[in-house]
Design a protein around this motif. Structure first.
Motif, PDB file in Angstrom:
ATOM      1  N   VAL A  47       0.823  -1.203   0.000  1.00  0.00           N
ATOM      2  CA  VAL A  47       0.000   0.000   0.000  1.00  0.00           C
ATOM      3  C   VAL A  47       0.863   1.263   0.000  1.00  0.00           C
ATOM      4  O   VAL A  47       1.863   1.341   0.710  1.00  0.00           O
ATOM      5  CB  VAL A  47      -0.951  -0.033   1.227  1.00  0.00           C
ATOM      6  CG1 VAL A  47      -1.613   1.321   1.466  1.00  0.00           C
ATOM      7  CG2 VAL A  47      -2.009  -1.113   1.040  1.00  0.00           C
ATOM      8  N   LEU A  49       1.557   4.758   1.147  1.00  0.00           N
ATOM      9  CA  LEU A  49       1.133   5.398   2.402  1.00  0.00           C
ATOM     10  C   LEU A  49       0.531   6.780   2.194  1.00  0.00           C
ATOM     11  O   LEU A  49      -0.339   7.211   2.953  1.00  0.00           O
ATOM     12  CB  LEU A  49       2.311   5.472   3.379  1.00  0.00           C
ATOM     13  CG  LEU A  49       2.671   4.130   4.041  1.00  0.00           C
ATOM     14  CD1 LEU A  49       4.004   4.226   4.774  1.00  0.00           C
ATOM     15  CD2 LEU A  49       1.567   3.680   4.998  1.00  0.00           C
ATOM     16  N   ARG A  52      -2.911   5.740   0.806  1.00  0.00           N
ATOM     17  CA  ARG A  52      -3.356   4.399   1.225  1.00  0.00           C
ATOM     18  C   ARG A  52      -4.036   3.623   0.098  1.00  0.00           C
ATOM     19  O   ARG A  52      -4.999   2.867   0.326  1.00  0.00           O
ATOM     20  CB  ARG A  52      -4.234   4.481   2.467  1.00  0.00           C
ATOM     21  CG  ARG A  52      -3.453   5.048   3.659  1.00  0.00           C
ATOM     22  CD  ARG A  52      -4.054   4.635   4.979  1.00  0.00           C
ATOM     23  NE  ARG A  52      -3.173   5.024   6.085  1.00  0.00           N
ATOM     24  CZ  ARG A  52      -3.316   4.596   7.328  1.00  0.00           C
ATOM     25  NH1 ARG A  52      -4.294   3.784   7.642  1.00  0.00           N
ATOM     26  NH2 ARG A  52      -2.469   4.984   8.258  1.00  0.00           N
ATOM     27  N   ASP A 242      -2.322   0.356  12.783  1.00  0.00           N
ATOM     28  CA  ASP A 242      -2.420   1.648  12.141  1.00  0.00           C
ATOM     29  C   ASP A 242      -1.305   2.575  12.628  1.00  0.00           C
ATOM     30  O   ASP A 242      -0.759   3.358  11.853  1.00  0.00           O
ATOM     31  CB  ASP A 242      -3.792   2.268  12.427  1.00  0.00           C
ATOM     32  CG  ASP A 242      -4.032   3.461  11.529  1.00  0.00           C
ATOM     33  OD1 ASP A 242      -4.119   3.257  10.300  1.00  0.00           O
ATOM     34  OD2 ASP A 242      -4.097   4.594  12.048  1.00  0.00           O
ATOM     35  N   ALA A 245       1.747   2.103  10.650  1.00  0.00           N
ATOM     36  CA  ALA A 245       1.640   2.719   9.325  1.00  0.00           C
ATOM     37  C   ALA A 245       1.834   4.236   9.410  1.00  0.00           C
ATOM     38  O   ALA A 245       2.536   4.830   8.584  1.00  0.00           O
ATOM     39  CB  ALA A 245       0.294   2.380   8.691  1.00  0.00           C
ATOM     40  N   TYR A 249       4.889   6.387   7.692  1.00  0.00           N
ATOM     41  CA  TYR A 249       4.602   7.499   6.788  1.00  0.00           C
ATOM     42  C   TYR A 249       5.338   8.756   7.234  1.00  0.00           C
ATOM     43  O   TYR A 249       5.961   9.453   6.431  1.00  0.00           O
ATOM     44  CB  TYR A 249       3.085   7.744   6.720  1.00  0.00           C
ATOM     45  CG  TYR A 249       2.717   8.886   5.817  1.00  0.00           C
ATOM     46  CD1 TYR A 249       3.034   8.840   4.462  1.00  0.00           C
ATOM     47  CD2 TYR A 249       2.056  10.007   6.307  1.00  0.00           C
ATOM     48  CE1 TYR A 249       2.707   9.896   3.616  1.00  0.00           C
ATOM     49  CE2 TYR A 249       1.727  11.057   5.473  1.00  0.00           C
ATOM     50  CZ  TYR A 249       2.058  10.998   4.126  1.00  0.00           C
ATOM     51  OH  TYR A 249       1.736  12.039   3.300  1.00  0.00           O
ATOM     52  N   TYR A 255       5.913   2.910   1.033  1.00  0.00           N
ATOM     53  CA  TYR A 255       4.965   1.792   0.966  1.00  0.00           C
ATOM     54  C   TYR A 255       5.030   0.914   2.209  1.00  0.00           C
ATOM     55  O   TYR A 255       6.085   0.779   2.825  1.00  0.00           O
ATOM     56  CB  TYR A 255       5.277   0.889  -0.239  1.00  0.00           C
ATOM     57  CG  TYR A 255       5.386   1.585  -1.559  1.00  0.00           C
ATOM     58  CD1 TYR A 255       4.242   1.919  -2.283  1.00  0.00           C
ATOM     59  CD2 TYR A 255       6.631   1.895  -2.097  1.00  0.00           C
ATOM     60  CE1 TYR A 255       4.348   2.543  -3.521  1.00  0.00           C
ATOM     61  CE2 TYR A 255       6.746   2.515  -3.339  1.00  0.00           C
ATOM     62  CZ  TYR A 255       5.596   2.838  -4.042  1.00  0.00           C
ATOM     63  OH  TYR A 255       5.701   3.453  -5.263  1.00  0.00           O
ATOM     64  N   PHE A 261      -2.919  -3.753   6.337  1.00  0.00           N
ATOM     65  CA  PHE A 261      -3.614  -3.482   5.075  1.00  0.00           C
ATOM     66  C   PHE A 261      -4.052  -4.749   4.338  1.00  0.00           C
ATOM     67  O   PHE A 261      -4.666  -4.669   3.281  1.00  0.00           O
ATOM     68  CB  PHE A 261      -2.748  -2.636   4.144  1.00  0.00           C
ATOM     69  CG  PHE A 261      -2.489  -1.253   4.688  1.00  0.00           C
ATOM     70  CD1 PHE A 261      -3.547  -0.417   5.037  1.00  0.00           C
ATOM     71  CD2 PHE A 261      -1.191  -0.782   4.854  1.00  0.00           C
ATOM     72  CE1 PHE A 261      -3.316   0.849   5.542  1.00  0.00           C
ATOM     73  CE2 PHE A 261      -0.952   0.489   5.359  1.00  0.00           C
ATOM     74  CZ  PHE A 261      -2.018   1.314   5.706  1.00  0.00           C
ATOM     75  N   ASP A 277     -10.866  -0.376  -4.143  1.00  0.00           N
ATOM     76  CA  ASP A 277      -9.910   0.675  -3.875  1.00  0.00           C
ATOM     77  C   ASP A 277     -10.026   1.813  -4.892  1.00  0.00           C
ATOM     78  O   ASP A 277      -9.968   2.991  -4.545  1.00  0.00           O
ATOM     79  CB  ASP A 277      -8.523   0.028  -3.948  1.00  0.00           C
ATOM     80  CG  ASP A 277      -7.444   0.908  -3.364  1.00  0.00           C
ATOM     81  OD1 ASP A 277      -7.619   1.323  -2.218  1.00  0.00           O
ATOM     82  OD2 ASP A 277      -6.451   1.154  -4.074  1.00  0.00           O
TER      83      ASP A 277
END
Ligand code: C2E
Ligand code: CA
Ligand code: CA
Ligand code: CA
Length: 280
Positions: A47, A49, A52, A242, A245, A249, A255, A261, A277
């Motif tokens: 994913v 970032l 997302r 989360d 993540a 970021y 990524y 995810f 998505d």
């Protein structure tokens, strides 16, 4: 004397024989597994970032054993390497992933081309004509340049750095991308690894998972910064929450590939994820 010898024969020998038989059985079953289509690929989302969105997928092998159920790569990849079957398994993964990626790219067009990556093992890269296989795969697939990526570890390229560097340059010429897998588990510096034409580094999940909270951002920031200075993008593996993540970021990582995810999933589920998505 006799008792000890007797013990050895009675206790150790049957056990050794049993293990050896299991292993031989597994080897011969593995040899047939490919043609019986028991080896499948799951795809784990990678994913971006920044927004997302799904940027790509990594293909991960599973063996659906008729009696033992689904086996993970830790249970069969090293056997496949030892008996040389990894060359066929690797080619299967490469062809299947290229075909799958072409289908996804046509079905769900994106601004930045979707990518997919495949793991490559030592024997496949250094003792087999991977270039020949890859040329065929690339010619057939009609994929956008750089969207099919090969992942390999530092220990693999360090087995024979001169030969590896030559092969890696040819892989890039053929239009495939190159990711340095499990970064941080080996001993080479990124500066040294610059002699290999990697476009991406994948930070090993042990960094994200087990580094003490205090030292983690310091370590991650320096790896990410250096990778960027060397012109490489960064994927962090193993983000499960989360807050992992968000932290990655903030540290400048592009990524993430981790359970937060999505876990590795069948191609059909990956396609649905991709479509959902794009509509979101
Ligand atoms: P890898 O290339 O480092 O792949 C990432 C592994 O991390 C995968 O394990 C994935 O399921 C796991 N993972 C992803 N996100 C998370 C997370 O958030 N937390 C945790 N704890 N784990 C996460 P998997 O699928 O069991 O694969 C293990 C290894 O087997 C791979 O590690 C790769 O080295 C090898 N492998 C898998 N498929 C192939 C293949 O087709 N060819 C070759 N040569 N090796 C393969
Ligand atoms: Ca990998
Ligand atoms: Ca990895
Ligand atoms: Ca690994």
């Amino acid at each position: 004397g006799k008792r000890i010898g007797g013990d050895r024969i009675d206790i150790y020998k049957p056990a050794m024989r049993a293990r050896k038989t299991d292993r031989l059985t597994l080897e011969s079953e593995l040899r047939r597994a490919l043609e019986r289509e028991e080896i499948t690929l799951l795809y784990q989302p990678i994913v971006r970032l920044e927004d997302r969105s799904v940027a790509g997928f990594e293909a991960l092998a599973r063996w659906d054993h008729p009696k033992m159920g689904r086996l993970s790569p830790s249970e069969f990849i090293s056997i496949a390497e030892e008996i040389g079957l990894i060359v066929d398994l690797g080619l299967f993964a490469l062809e299947r992933t290229a075909r799958q990626l072409a289908i996804w790219q046509r079905a769900v067009p994106t601004r930045v081309p979707l990518f997919a990556s495949v793991n490559v093992s030592s024997r496949q890269l250094l003792r087999h004509d991977l270039i020949h296989d890859l040329r065929t795969v690339m010619a057939r697939s009609g994929l956008m340049r750089g969207s099919l990526k090969l992942e390999m570890t530092e220990s693999l390229v360090m087995e024979n750095p001169e030969l590896a560097a030559q092969i890696l340059h040819r892989i890039k010429e053929l239009g495939a991308g190159l990711a340095l897998d499990d970064f941080g588990t080996g001993h080479s510096s990124l500066a040294y690894l610059q002699r290999f034409p990697f476009d991406t580094i994948k930070i090993d999940k042990s960094f994200v998972r087990t580094t003490a909270k205090g030292t983690r951002p310091v370590l991650l920031r320096s790896i990410i910064g250096l990778a960027h200075d060397l012109g490489m993008e960064v994927v962090a593996e193993g983000a499960e929450t989360d807050s992992d993540a968000v932290e990655l970021y903030q540290l400048g990582c592009e990524y993430v590939q981790g359970y937060v995810f999505g876990e590795p999933m069948p191609a059909e589920a990956a396609r649905e994820l991709l479509i959902g998505d794009r509509l979101a």
